[in-house]
Design an enzyme around this catalytic site. Structure first.
Site, PDB file in Angstrom:
ATOM      1  N   GLN A 228       3.191   9.924   1.429  1.00  0.00           N
ATOM      2  CA  GLN A 228       4.476   9.238   1.248  1.00  0.00           C
ATOM      3  C   GLN A 228       5.195   9.691  -0.028  1.00  0.00           C
ATOM      4  O   GLN A 228       6.393   9.456  -0.178  1.00  0.00           O
ATOM      5  CB  GLN A 228       4.283   7.721   1.216  1.00  0.00           C
ATOM      6  CG  GLN A 228       3.818   7.153   2.546  1.00  0.00           C
ATOM      7  CD  GLN A 228       3.699   5.644   2.469  1.00  0.00           C
ATOM      8  OE1 GLN A 228       2.664   5.123   2.077  1.00  0.00           O
ATOM      9  NE2 GLN A 228       4.767   4.943   2.815  1.00  0.00           N
TER      10      GLN A 228
ATOM     11  N   HIS B 147      -1.621   7.027   7.690  1.00  0.00           N
ATOM     12  CA  HIS B 147      -0.697   7.968   7.016  1.00  0.00           C
ATOM     13  C   HIS B 147      -1.407   9.290   6.722  1.00  0.00           C
ATOM     14  O   HIS B 147      -0.799  10.355   6.767  1.00  0.00           O
ATOM     15  CB  HIS B 147      -0.222   7.389   5.681  1.00  0.00           C
ATOM     16  CG  HIS B 147       0.969   6.494   5.782  1.00  0.00           C
ATOM     17  ND1 HIS B 147       2.193   6.921   6.235  1.00  0.00           N
ATOM     18  CD2 HIS B 147       1.138   5.187   5.440  1.00  0.00           C
ATOM     19  CE1 HIS B 147       3.061   5.912   6.189  1.00  0.00           C
ATOM     20  NE2 HIS B 147       2.449   4.849   5.710  1.00  0.00           N
TER      21      HIS B 147
ATOM     22  N   HIS C 126      -3.291   0.792   8.192  1.00  0.00           N
ATOM     23  CA  HIS C 126      -1.960   1.391   8.092  1.00  0.00           C
ATOM     24  C   HIS C 126      -1.979   2.614   7.163  1.00  0.00           C
ATOM     25  O   HIS C 126      -1.489   3.688   7.514  1.00  0.00           O
ATOM     26  CB  HIS C 126      -0.994   0.309   7.575  1.00  0.00           C
ATOM     27  CG  HIS C 126       0.399   0.776   7.311  1.00  0.00           C
ATOM     28  ND1 HIS C 126       1.492   0.274   7.983  1.00  0.00           N
ATOM     29  CD2 HIS C 126       0.893   1.677   6.439  1.00  0.00           C
ATOM     30  CE1 HIS C 126       2.587   0.869   7.535  1.00  0.00           C
ATOM     31  NE2 HIS C 126       2.253   1.718   6.595  1.00  0.00           N
ATOM     32  N   GLU C 127      -2.563   2.434   5.980  1.00  0.00           N
ATOM     33  CA  GLU C 127      -2.538   3.523   4.984  1.00  0.00           C
ATOM     34  C   GLU C 127      -3.395   4.701   5.429  1.00  0.00           C
ATOM     35  O   GLU C 127      -3.024   5.858   5.232  1.00  0.00           O
ATOM     36  CB  GLU C 127      -2.998   3.019   3.613  1.00  0.00           C
ATOM     37  CG  GLU C 127      -2.155   1.897   3.011  1.00  0.00           C
ATOM     38  CD  GLU C 127      -0.672   2.186   2.980  1.00  0.00           C
ATOM     39  OE1 GLU C 127      -0.281   3.363   2.868  1.00  0.00           O
ATOM     40  OE2 GLU C 127       0.115   1.225   3.103  1.00  0.00           O
TER      41      GLU C 127
ATOM     42  N   GLY D  54       0.823  -1.197   0.000  1.00  0.00           N
ATOM     43  CA  GLY D  54       0.000   0.000   0.000  1.00  0.00           C
ATOM     44  C   GLY D  54       0.859   1.250   0.000  1.00  0.00           C
ATOM     45  O   GLY D  54       2.032   1.216   0.386  1.00  0.00           O
TER      46      GLY D  54
ATOM     47  N   CYS E 196       6.786  -0.577   6.273  1.00  0.00           N
ATOM     48  CA  CYS E 196       6.307   0.614   5.569  1.00  0.00           C
ATOM     49  C   CYS E 196       7.389   1.080   4.606  1.00  0.00           C
ATOM     50  O   CYS E 196       8.566   1.097   4.971  1.00  0.00           O
ATOM     51  CB  CYS E 196       6.005   1.712   6.591  1.00  0.00           C
ATOM     52  SG  CYS E 196       5.470   3.267   5.854  1.00  0.00           S
ATOM     53  N   LEU E 197       6.979   1.458   3.394  1.00  0.00           N
ATOM     54  CA  LEU E 197       7.955   1.919   2.402  1.00  0.00           C
ATOM     55  C   LEU E 197       8.692   3.180   2.872  1.00  0.00           C
ATOM     56  O   LEU E 197       9.796   3.448   2.411  1.00  0.00           O
ATOM     57  CB  LEU E 197       7.261   2.190   1.054  1.00  0.00           C
ATOM     58  CG  LEU E 197       6.699   0.955   0.341  1.00  0.00           C
ATOM     59  CD1 LEU E 197       5.889   1.373  -0.877  1.00  0.00           C
ATOM     60  CD2 LEU E 197       7.800  -0.010  -0.049  1.00  0.00           C
TER      61      LEU E 197
END
Ligand code: NI
Length: 167
Positions: A51, A134, A130-131, A46, A88-89
């Site tokens: 991000q 953000h 999670h997303e 995701g 996480c990226l």
């Protein structure tokens, strides 16, 4: 389409609250397409707009057979509990243990502004939570009750490599 740079933990943009999308225009479509390409290239599950440095409420999630686009998403329902590893990226080479609901139903708009609902369990539910966090300026690392040590992380990477070689 183009890939965009993924910003990393410590960048103040990741801690800011994103604004709702109000214009369902060409610019939004380009952002979503770029986010999809960036997600695929980064091999992630995701990606949220902050991000890539854009403080708008947009998320893309790779479900395997398709990548879904969530504009202005919010959680309608959640239930159950799961406990597992999360990464996480924007937090490279780290993983932590996070408890999440096992089932989540979200509502969101598509790139044209039409509302839809989507529900998922396990990894999808985890990813939605999670997303969406953000978009409010939060990282899973704030929520993790334990982060893997460097040694545990290296063991995990080694095991994944071995499994890939066997497959
Ligand atoms: Ni993330």
């Amino acid at each position: 389409m183009a890939t965009r740079n993924i910003i990393i933990e410590g960048n103040p943009t990741l801690a800011k609250k994103s604004r709702s999308v109000t214009s369902f225009d060409e610019r939004l479509a380009t952002l979503i397409d770029d986010m999809k390409e960036t997600l695929v290239q980064a091999n992630g599950v995701g990606l949220a707009a902050p991000q890539v440095g854009v403080l708008r409420r947009v998320v893309v999630v790779d479900l395997g057979e398709e990548i879904i686009e969530l504009v202005n998403p919010r959680i309608l329902e959640q239930s159950g509990e799961q406990d597992g590893l999360e990464g996480c990226l924007s937090v490279p080479e780290k993983f932590g243990m996070v408890k999440r609901p096992n089932y989540v139903k979200v509502e969101a708009q598509d790139r044209h502004g039409d509302w839809f609902e989507y529900e998922g369990e396990e990894l999808i539910a985890r990813c939605f939570c999670h997303e969406l966090e953000h978009l409010d300026g939060h990282l899973y690392t704030e929520r993790a009750y334990r982060m893997l040590t460097q040694e545990e992380y290296e063991d995990m990477v080694r095991q994944e490599k071995e499994q890939e070689e066997k497959a």
